[in-house]
Motif scaffolding. Structure first.
Motif, PDB file in Angstrom:
ATOM      1  N   ILE A  61       0.719  -1.195   0.107  1.00 27.79           N
ATOM      2  CA  ILE A  61      -0.212   0.037   0.106  1.00 27.79           C
ATOM      3  C   ILE A  61       0.694   1.363  -0.058  1.00 27.79           C
ATOM      4  CG2 ILE A  61      -1.595   1.293   1.156  1.00 27.79           C
ATOM      5  CD1 ILE A  61      -2.897  -1.428   2.091  1.00 27.79           C
ATOM      6  N   ALA A  62       1.929   1.240   0.793  1.00 27.00           N
ATOM      7  CA  ALA A  62       2.906   2.519   0.947  1.00 27.00           C
ATOM      8  C   ALA A  62       3.617   2.721  -0.304  1.00 27.00           C
ATOM      9  CB  ALA A  62       3.850   2.374   1.831  1.00 27.00           C
ATOM     10  N   THR A  63       3.782   1.946  -1.222  1.00 23.28           N
ATOM     11  CA  THR A  63       4.815   2.236  -2.544  1.00 23.28           C
ATOM     12  C   THR A  63       4.203   1.560  -3.652  1.00 23.28           C
ATOM     13  OG1 THR A  63       5.712  -0.167  -2.171  1.00 23.28           O
ATOM     14  CG2 THR A  63       6.695   1.533  -0.940  1.00 23.28           C
ATOM     15  N   ASP A  64       3.177   1.033  -3.965  1.00 25.42           N
ATOM     16  CA  ASP A  64       2.521   0.490  -5.094  1.00 25.42           C
ATOM     17  C   ASP A  64       3.179  -0.870  -5.492  1.00 25.42           C
ATOM     18  OD1 ASP A  64       0.638   2.334  -4.514  1.00 25.42           O
ATOM     19  OD2 ASP A  64       1.151   3.514  -6.426  1.00 25.42           O
ATOM     20  N   ARG A  65       4.226  -1.324  -4.990  1.00 25.64           N
ATOM     21  CA  ARG A  65       5.036  -2.314  -5.340  1.00 25.64           C
ATOM     22  C   ARG A  65       4.555  -3.517  -5.118  1.00 25.64           C
ATOM     23  NH1 ARG A  65       8.624  -6.005  -2.618  1.00 25.64           N
ATOM     24  NH2 ARG A  65       8.029  -5.066  -0.615  1.00 25.64           N
ATOM     25  N   ALA A  66       4.499  -4.369  -6.147  1.00 29.27           N
ATOM     26  CA  ALA A  66       4.083  -5.974  -6.427  1.00 29.27           C
ATOM     27  C   ALA A  66       5.236  -6.889  -6.231  1.00 29.27           C
ATOM     28  CB  ALA A  66       3.370  -6.145  -7.790  1.00 29.27           C
ATOM     29  N   PRO A  67       5.629  -7.386  -5.241  1.00 28.52           N
ATOM     30  CA  PRO A  67       6.454  -8.307  -5.052  1.00 28.52           C
ATOM     31  C   PRO A  67       6.568  -9.402  -6.230  1.00 28.52           C
ATOM     32  CG  PRO A  67       5.578  -7.870  -3.032  1.00 28.52           C
ATOM     33  CD  PRO A  67       4.636  -7.482  -4.058  1.00 28.52           C
ATOM     34  N   SER A  68       5.787  -9.768  -6.645  1.00 28.46           N
ATOM     35  CA  SER A  68       5.735 -11.002  -7.792  1.00 28.46           C
ATOM     36  C   SER A  68       6.273 -10.495  -8.936  1.00 28.46           C
ATOM     37  CB  SER A  68       4.178 -11.463  -7.829  1.00 28.46           C
ATOM     38  OG  SER A  68       3.477 -10.398  -8.614  1.00 28.46           O
ATOM     39  N   GLY A  69       6.377  -9.343  -9.259  1.00 27.88           N
ATOM     40  CA  GLY A  69       6.903  -8.754 -10.605  1.00 27.88           C
ATOM     41  C   GLY A  69       5.858  -8.885 -11.607  1.00 27.88           C
ATOM     42  N   ARG A  70       4.810  -9.304 -11.360  1.00 22.71           N
ATOM     43  CA  ARG A  70       3.388  -9.163 -12.313  1.00 22.71           C
ATOM     44  C   ARG A  70       3.098  -7.982 -12.470  1.00 22.71           C
ATOM     45  NH1 ARG A  70       0.143 -13.567  -9.590  1.00 22.71           N
ATOM     46  NH2 ARG A  70      -1.451 -13.014 -11.336  1.00 22.71           N
ATOM     47  N   LYS A  71       2.270  -7.407 -13.553  1.00 25.98           N
ATOM     48  CA  LYS A  71       1.771  -6.243 -13.496  1.00 25.98           C
ATOM     49  C   LYS A  71       0.424  -5.741 -12.980  1.00 25.98           C
ATOM     50  CE  LYS A  71       0.641  -2.581 -16.977  1.00 25.98           C
ATOM     51  NZ  LYS A  71       0.788  -2.271 -18.533  1.00 25.98           N
ATOM     52  N   PRO A  72       0.138  -4.828 -12.236  1.00 28.73           N
ATOM     53  CA  PRO A  72      -1.336  -4.855 -11.408  1.00 28.73           C
ATOM     54  C   PRO A  72      -1.673  -3.854 -12.390  1.00 28.73           C
ATOM     55  CG  PRO A  72       0.660  -3.535 -10.062  1.00 28.73           C
ATOM     56  CD  PRO A  72       1.285  -4.461 -10.961  1.00 28.73           C
ATOM     57  N   SER A  73      -3.222  -3.466 -11.971  1.00 35.49           N
ATOM     58  CA  SER A  73      -3.848  -2.791 -12.926  1.00 35.49           C
ATOM     59  C   SER A  73      -3.069  -1.309 -13.010  1.00 35.49           C
ATOM     60  CB  SER A  73      -5.223  -2.487 -12.444  1.00 35.49           C
ATOM     61  OG  SER A  73      -5.993  -3.640 -12.749  1.00 35.49           O
ATOM     62  N   ALA A  74      -3.555  -0.643 -14.063  1.00 36.40           N
ATOM     63  CA  ALA A  74      -2.873   0.601 -14.313  1.00 36.40           C
ATOM     64  C   ALA A  74      -3.342   1.831 -13.083  1.00 36.40           C
ATOM     65  CB  ALA A  74      -3.357   1.466 -15.591  1.00 36.40           C
ATOM     66  N   GLU A  75      -4.417   1.665 -12.620  1.00 36.51           N
ATOM     67  CA  GLU A  75      -4.931   2.461 -11.532  1.00 36.51           C
ATOM     68  C   GLU A  75      -4.622   1.945  -9.992  1.00 36.51           C
ATOM     69  OE1 GLU A  75      -7.332   3.345 -14.914  1.00 36.51           O
ATOM     70  OE2 GLU A  75      -7.242   1.499 -14.129  1.00 36.51           O
ATOM     71  N   THR A  76      -3.419   1.114 -10.018  1.00 34.47           N
ATOM     72  CA  THR A  76      -3.075   0.752  -8.712  1.00 34.47           C
ATOM     73  C   THR A  76      -2.962   2.038  -7.608  1.00 34.47           C
ATOM     74  OG1 THR A  76      -2.069  -1.061  -9.705  1.00 34.47           O
ATOM     75  CG2 THR A  76      -1.108  -0.285  -7.370  1.00 34.47           C
ATOM     76  N   GLY A  77      -2.411   2.940  -7.964  1.00 33.98           N
ATOM     77  CA  GLY A  77      -2.292   4.309  -7.291  1.00 33.98           C
ATOM     78  C   GLY A  77      -3.426   4.781  -6.521  1.00 33.98           C
ATOM     79  N   LEU A  78      -4.766   4.606  -7.251  1.00 32.88           N
ATOM     80  CA  LEU A  78      -5.990   4.998  -6.878  1.00 32.88           C
ATOM     81  C   LEU A  78      -6.422   4.229  -5.863  1.00 32.88           C
ATOM     82  CD1 LEU A  78      -7.699   6.077 -10.049  1.00 32.88           C
ATOM     83  CD2 LEU A  78      -6.243   7.552  -8.634  1.00 32.88           C
ATOM     84  N   HIS A  79      -6.168   2.769  -5.780  1.00 31.99           N
ATOM     85  CA  HIS A  79      -6.545   1.914  -4.931  1.00 31.99           C
ATOM     86  C   HIS A  79      -5.946   1.933  -3.729  1.00 31.99           C
ATOM     87  CE1 HIS A  79      -9.020  -0.969  -7.064  1.00 31.99           C
ATOM     88  NE2 HIS A  79      -8.481  -0.081  -8.242  1.00 31.99           N
ATOM     89  N   THR A  80      -4.513   2.415  -3.802  1.00 36.47           N
ATOM     90  CA  THR A  80      -3.628   2.164  -2.468  1.00 36.47           C
ATOM     91  C   THR A  80      -3.841   3.709  -1.668  1.00 36.47           C
ATOM     92  OG1 THR A  80      -1.655   2.976  -3.826  1.00 36.47           O
ATOM     93  CG2 THR A  80      -1.833   0.686  -3.220  1.00 36.47           C
TER      94      THR A  80
END
Length: 204
Positions: A61-80
């Motif tokens: 939540i603090a960084t928008d980082r996905a440890p898996s390396g897969r690509k989360p949705s474009a609007e990840t920053g709005l969710h976090t």
């Protein structure tokens, strides 16, 4: 892999909104909070009507980082952003419904105000059709970090309650649970459709 208990409930909600056509052409994104530090967010480019739990990525939540390396949705920053602003928020739904998308362009003010509808009571804390429900509108931006900063500045001054609209883009809403977020989505979508029809009839 251990998933949050609410993730299968979110998957069911994704199938429901996908069947309604509210996330067409792999659009939209959904998430559920795991704890104060992590959430699970739908992977980019997936059909929301056929998601499984394996189509969600753990995101910090603090960084928008996905440890898996897969690509989360474009609007990840709005969710976090919602999870950082509102610790009580545990699920976020972002959809591209026709009513939300068109109404966000028709309304020229910075806030869409709804009043006189009984279905306003589908939103938590609303007890009367005589109240006014205010939904903020923000200009769309492909620079999600910049968009998130604009929304955060607004929210620090005027707390957001149920959701917000992005012009020509769609609706982002949330709740204390997947069930509440789903109710807010369905209630707001109904209200948007009513408002669209009211405006059309007044012009005819």
């Amino acid at each position: 892999m251990t998933y949050p208990l609410q993730l299968p409930v979110l998957v069911e909600a994704c199938h429901w909104l996908g069947a309604k056509g509210w996330a067409p052409a792999t659009g939209g994104n959904m998430s559920v909070r795991e704890n104060a530090d992590w959430c699970w967010l739908s992977e980019s480019g997936k059909d929301k009507g056929s998601l499984t739990v394996d189509d969600f990525l753990q995101v910090e939540i603090a960084t928008d980082r996905a440890p898996s390396g897969r690509k989360p949705s474009a609007e990840t920053g709005l969710h976090t952003l919602i999870y950082r602003l509102y610790p009580e928020a545990n699920a976020v739904l972002h959809v591209h419904t026709v009513n939300a998308t068109v109404l966000s362009r028709v309304e020229k003010l910075a806030t869409l105000k709804l009043t006189g509808y009984e279905m306003q009571k589908s939103l938590s804390g609303q007890t009367s059709h005589l109240d006014t429900v205010s939904i903020p509108l923000f200009d769309n931006d492909q620079d999600i970090p910049a968009l998130a900063r604009r929304i955060e500045i607004y929210a620090r001054q005027t707390p957001l309650s149920y959701g917000f609209l992005l012009r020509g883009h769609g609706l982002t809403c949330w709740g204390r649970s997947v069930a509440e977020a789903r109710r807010h989505l369905e209630g707001l979508e109904f209200l948007f459709e009513c408002e669209m029809q009211r405006r059309l009839l007044e012009r005819s």
